[in-house]
Scaffold this motif. Structure first.
Motif, PDB file in Angstrom:
ATOM      1  N   LYS A   1       3.667   8.592  -5.815  1.00  0.00           N
ATOM      2  CA  LYS A   1       3.642   8.673  -4.355  1.00  0.00           C
ATOM      3  C   LYS A   1       5.013   8.366  -3.760  1.00  0.00           C
ATOM      4  CE  LYS A   1       0.643   7.281  -0.518  1.00  0.00           C
ATOM      5  NZ  LYS A   1      -0.438   6.358  -0.111  1.00  0.00           N
ATOM      6  N   MET A   2       5.814   7.582  -4.480  1.00  0.00           N
ATOM      7  CA  MET A   2       7.170   7.272  -4.030  1.00  0.00           C
ATOM      8  C   MET A   2       8.149   8.374  -4.408  1.00  0.00           C
ATOM      9  SD  MET A   2       7.558   3.312  -5.187  1.00  0.00           S
ATOM     10  CE  MET A   2       6.076   2.347  -5.407  1.00  0.00           C
TER      11      MET A   2
ATOM     12  N   GLN B   1       4.673  -4.672   7.921  1.00  0.00           N
ATOM     13  CA  GLN B   1       5.624  -3.680   7.433  1.00  0.00           C
ATOM     14  C   GLN B   1       7.010  -4.300   7.311  1.00  0.00           C
ATOM     15  OE1 GLN B   1       5.272  -0.335  10.170  1.00  0.00           O
ATOM     16  NE2 GLN B   1       3.958   0.750   8.717  1.00  0.00           N
TER      17      GLN B   1
ATOM     18  N   THR C   1       0.804  -1.218   0.000  1.00  0.00           N
ATOM     19  CA  THR C   1       0.000   0.000   0.000  1.00  0.00           C
ATOM     20  C   THR C   1       0.839   1.272   0.000  1.00  0.00           C
ATOM     21  OG1 THR C   1      -0.157  -0.116   2.413  1.00  0.00           O
ATOM     22  CG2 THR C   1      -1.945  -1.129   1.132  1.00  0.00           C
ATOM     23  N   GLU C   2       2.098   1.167   0.477  1.00  0.00           N
ATOM     24  CA  GLU C   2       2.920   2.378   0.556  1.00  0.00           C
ATOM     25  C   GLU C   2       4.399   2.020   0.619  1.00  0.00           C
ATOM     26  OE1 GLU C   2       2.256   6.477   2.900  1.00  0.00           O
ATOM     27  OE2 GLU C   2       2.828   4.814   4.217  1.00  0.00           O
ATOM     28  N   VAL C   3       5.196   2.838  -0.072  1.00  0.00           N
ATOM     29  CA  VAL C   3       6.657   2.754   0.028  1.00  0.00           C
ATOM     30  C   VAL C   3       7.162   4.158   0.320  1.00  0.00           C
ATOM     31  CG1 VAL C   3       8.813   2.222  -1.165  1.00  0.00           C
ATOM     32  CG2 VAL C   3       6.780   0.833  -1.613  1.00  0.00           C
ATOM     33  N   VAL C   4       7.832   4.324   1.460  1.00  0.00           N
ATOM     34  CA  VAL C   4       8.343   5.650   1.833  1.00  0.00           C
ATOM     35  C   VAL C   4       9.787   5.523   2.283  1.00  0.00           C
ATOM     36  CG1 VAL C   4       6.076   6.566   2.491  1.00  0.00           C
ATOM     37  CG2 VAL C   4       7.511   5.446   4.207  1.00  0.00           C
TER      38      VAL C   4
ATOM     39  N   THR D   1       4.907  -0.800   3.457  1.00  0.00           N
ATOM     40  CA  THR D   1       3.703  -1.172   4.204  1.00  0.00           C
ATOM     41  C   THR D   1       2.777  -1.975   3.302  1.00  0.00           C
ATOM     42  OG1 THR D   1       3.867   0.852   5.535  1.00  0.00           O
ATOM     43  CG2 THR D   1       1.746  -0.301   5.534  1.00  0.00           C
ATOM     44  N   THR D   2       2.285  -3.088   3.816  1.00  0.00           N
ATOM     45  CA  THR D   2       1.309  -3.897   3.083  1.00  0.00           C
ATOM     46  C   THR D   2       0.024  -3.995   3.896  1.00  0.00           C
ATOM     47  OG1 THR D   2       1.778  -6.094   4.029  1.00  0.00           O
ATOM     48  CG2 THR D   2       3.281  -5.291   2.308  1.00  0.00           C
TER      49      THR D   2
ATOM     50  N   PHE E   1       0.806   5.258  -7.910  1.00  0.00           N
ATOM     51  CA  PHE E   1       1.649   4.478  -7.008  1.00  0.00           C
ATOM     52  C   PHE E   1       3.107   4.915  -7.127  1.00  0.00           C
ATOM     53  CE2 PHE E   1       3.800   0.259  -6.045  1.00  0.00           C
ATOM     54  CZ  PHE E   1       3.544   0.310  -4.677  1.00  0.00           C
TER      55      PHE E   1
END
Length: 323
Positions: A260-261, A116, A98-101, A111-112, A257
């Motif tokens: 956002k990264m 994490q 859901t997220e890569v930061v 984050t999935t 996606f």
């Protein structure tokens, strides 16, 4: 929180090929896949035949041998399952990122929907198939509209419209006609697409000449209702009786996606900002593999050339770690 050297997002052929290449360099990458391996191929039509020969779909120096030059979907599924077993690839299936930061100078936090991770390097190999190109017309959201074709049997004795004029549309129309559907193909182009597989077009043209499939060129679809498809043709509005629509309008990468990264995306081409030698994006430590590197032009990169991105990525990561 689990720490990994490399996390590969996407378990398609190009993601698997990247994992194999990384393992050959002494790394032990983790693949995170929202479905199961080669999920896009699983979602192909049941009787799909590949455009490429089996040798051009092979990865990791594992031969892909079939009795025919061009393999079918089910043969590819068997092959890639065997590759995963033989290469002992680590895959977390049915887990969606859901997220890569950026967490620190050298680490990303991933984050999935389940947990994490941290990783020094990320490989994005998510492909196109989950993001169809929408037409933006009224009625497109109706349940009778599909952007994917699987099998024809459910549409026996039904009025079916296929929107589009390339391989996926032609393949669907042929299967639907065989199953007894009344098929109309609506294509905004003026003639058959040059990308249609040369061994398929004669069969399709024969169906059109026989009146078994209705082919409408220069058709502009305006609206879909519960019982019709409304389109314009030669300055006339046509209300076509309809039970189901297959909108085979192609697919696009998930730009949101990537953005956002922090990955740059060219506004005109949709191509991510990356080094073609290493496949590393403008964000150090984030790499791309497969068709996602082509931007909006899905016909530029296939399995047969995208499978080599993994070797470039593995070389780049290995060189960085040695410095």
């Amino acid at each position: 929180m689990k720490n990994e050297d490399v996390i590969i997002i996407g378990g398609g052929p190009c993601g698997l090929a990247a994992a194999i290449a990384l393992k050959k360099k002494g790394m032990n990458p983790l693949i995170i896949e929202k479905g199961n391996i080669v999920n896009a191929i699983y979602n192909y039509p049941t009787h799909q035949t590949f455009f490429s020969s089996s040798e051009k779909l092979a990865i990791g120096d594992v031969p892909f041998i079939t009795e025919n030059l061009k393999p079918k979907r089910n043969q590819a599924l068997v092959y890639y399952r065997e590759v995963v077993k033989r290469e002992k690839l680590r895959i977390h299936k049915y887990e969606k990122v859901t997220e890569v930061v950026k967490q620190s100078e050298s680490l990303f936090k991933v984050t999935t929907n389940k947990q994490q991770y941290t990783a020094e390097n990320i490989v994005i190999a998510t492909g196109y198939y989950d993001h169809p190109n929408l037409m933006g017309i009224p009625g497109e959201e109706l349940t009778k509209v599909s952007h994917y074709f699987k099998e024809a049997h459910p549409f026996f004795d039904m009025d079916v419209a296929v929107i589009g004029g390339k391989n996926s549309s032609v393949d669907a129309a042929i299967e639907l006609e065989k199953a007894g559907a009344r098929v109309t193909v609506l294509y905004r182009g003026a003639e058959y697409s040059s990308s249609i597989k040369p061994w398929v077009l004669p069969e399709f043209e024969a169906l059109v000449r026989a009146g078994s499939v209705q082919m409408v060129f220069n058709a502009e679809v305006k609206k879909i209702t519960d019982s019709t498809v409304v389109y314009e043709h030669e300055r006339k509005t046509v209300n076509l009786k309809n039970d189901h629509v297959f909108a085979m309008t192609g697919y696009r990468p998930d730009h949101a996606f990537l953005k956002k990264m922090g990955v740059g995306i060219d506004a005109e081409t949709g191509r991510p900002d990356f080094d073609p030698e290493t496949m590393e994006t403008n964000i150090p430590g984030i790499f791309i593999a497969g068709v996602i590197a082509a931007g909006n032009n899905a016909n530029e990169i296939f399995i047969e050339n995208g499978r080599f991105h993994g070797g470039q990525i593995a070389e780049a990561i290995s060189n960085k770690s040695e410095k």
